[in-house]
Design an enzyme around this catalytic site. Sequence first.
Site, mmCIF file in Angstrom:
data_model
loop_
_atom_site.group_PDB
_atom_site.id
_atom_site.type_symbol
_atom_site.label_atom_id
_atom_site.label_comp_id
_atom_site.label_asym_id
_atom_site.label_seq_id
_atom_site.Cartn_x
_atom_site.Cartn_y
_atom_site.Cartn_z
ATOM 1 N N SER A 88 58.246 4.367 6.438
ATOM 2 C CA SER A 88 57.792 2.978 6.444
ATOM 3 C C SER A 88 57.996 2.194 5.162
ATOM 4 C CB SER A 88 56.309 2.922 6.789
ATOM 5 O OG SER A 88 56.140 3.019 8.167
ATOM 6 N N LYS A 138 50.200 -3.503 0.501
ATOM 7 C CA LYS A 138 50.150 -3.363 1.962
ATOM 8 C C LYS A 138 48.694 -3.337 2.429
ATOM 9 C CE LYS A 138 52.123 -0.352 5.592
ATOM 10 N NZ LYS A 138 52.901 0.886 5.826
ATOM 11 N N SER A 144 56.740 0.415 8.865
ATOM 12 C CA SER A 144 55.637 -0.493 9.021
ATOM 13 C C SER A 144 55.345 -1.357 7.788
ATOM 14 C CB SER A 144 54.375 0.295 9.378
ATOM 15 O OG SER A 144 54.046 1.201 8.345
HETATM 16 N N1 GLN Z 1 57.697 4.356 12.392
HETATM 17 C C1 GLN Z 1 56.982 5.574 12.122
HETATM 18 C C2 GLN Z 1 55.726 5.614 12.960
HETATM 19 O O1 GLN Z 1 55.530 4.741 13.705
HETATM 20 C C3 GLN Z 1 56.691 5.683 10.672
HETATM 21 C C4 GLN Z 1 55.588 4.814 10.286
HETATM 22 C C5 GLN Z 1 55.160 5.030 8.870
HETATM 23 O O2 GLN Z 1 55.879 5.611 8.068
HETATM 24 N N2 GLN Z 1 53.962 4.603 8.588
HETATM 25 O O3 GLN Z 1 54.967 6.526 12.892
#
Ligand code: GLN
Length: 486
Positions: free
Chosen positions: A172, A73, A148
């Site tokens: 995510s 990532k 994400s």
């Molecule tokens: N969707 C969540 C956020 O926007 C989790 C994102 C993540 O785990 N990086 O914070």
Amino acid sequence: MSPRAYRSAREIAAAVQAGDVAVTDILGQSAAALAEADQGPEPINAFLSVDINRSAGAELRPGPLTGVPVAVKDNIVTIDFPTTCGSRILEGYQSPFDATAVTRLRAAGAVVIGKTNLDEFGMGSSTEFSAYGPTRNPVDRSRVPGGSSGGSAAAVAAGVVPIALGSETGGSVRQPAAFCGVVGIKPTYGRVSRYGLVAYASSLDHIGVVGRTVDDAALGLQVVSGHDPRDSTSALREPPSLEGTGSLEGLVIGVPSEYFPDSLNPGIAANCRAALRLMEDRGAEIREVSLPSTRYAIPAYYIIAPAEASSNLSRYDGVRYGVRPPDVKGATELYERTRALFGPEVKRRIMLGTYALSAGYYDAYYGRAQRVRGLIVRDFDWVFASGVDLIFTPTAPTTAFRLGERLDDPFEMYLSDVFTVTANLAGIPALSLPIGRVDGLPVGGQLMGPRWSEPLLVNAARALERELASDPSFAAAPLVNQETGR
Ligand code: GLN
């Protein structure tokens, strides 16, 4: 060699080590899968930077991942690819070092082929908040891959790599794994070093692993686990042994009613019930449990995560980090023009977090959210102390939604995380694996365990995955097409 001869990381490593296949052939398969994924009017766009050929000539290190192509990532730093976090503010940023998790992958023989797309700085649930265009779901290109870590999940689902690193602050890794029909593991907080993971909300951030199968995801996790003196929150523990064949016999599986609300997609609920019946058939005891503070998890998360983010992201000022625009006059203009490069969701989080931490509001928001976090930890502690081994829930309340569908409604987007943020708030390990499909779209089932229970968690998931694959009612809707392997 047939293009689908080697699909799992374990098989690839064994075949390369035995000399049965050349790494160039394995990388050729990755390149072919990538070309197919990015072909046509709706490219998957899983990668922000990728160079498969450059990796082909590198010397191979012997290890559990010898010759295995992996993706990372793009908020995890690498010395040989830029790290942008999906943001204009880090466009072209080149790290002078590798993240510890990346160092460990390479030491195990893995070949890092590129960096995957993400919501900017990990903020989002669909990968649409990337400054470099959205990633599409390989199962249905009109839909999001989740986020994400959507690029990592899509790269695995499209067959480009068997394993990819992702990161989690609130789900995510698990939510995109569920949306794309692959496996995602978030370890216990402290299990995997965060050194080189660009900070979003440090008390919630974890590096996790996406894999096509439970076994591959576990292998990847085992390789990147273990103490690292460069991360002060990394635990003084040996990497766990995540080998095993797995069994459900005698396990007590807790089912929290709070994770099965009336609003849950009925197809997802049906898939979960069927998986639970199967576990019971194979010797597990299914026990209803309650995690009553769950309803406060989303509000607490969306205070704590933005608060920590507003502090962490202050380093992008054009001086320490961040693109420095040309011809700026004075510090104020430098900050303004650099920070204008953040996208809309990141700006929203910084404003929310700054407000929550501001004088006079700290106790009402951040202080209270921290107390709620304590209650969530206690809920889990009680359930596990009552003899429950693992908890089973859906991973997400819906299947993959259409691109654009939730972009105008931040709250709807935040609700994608309702079943996953609790494990980040509590720091416990959790895993998502495919348990079926609704209208052709993958459904993820989530297993959560007590801190440091990864061996148990992974082996229960291995057993469930195997039983699902051999059960005729599930086999009727194959998770992975046996013909194409996709
Ligand atoms: N969707 C969540 C956020 O926007 C989790 C994102 C993540 O785990 N990086 O914070």
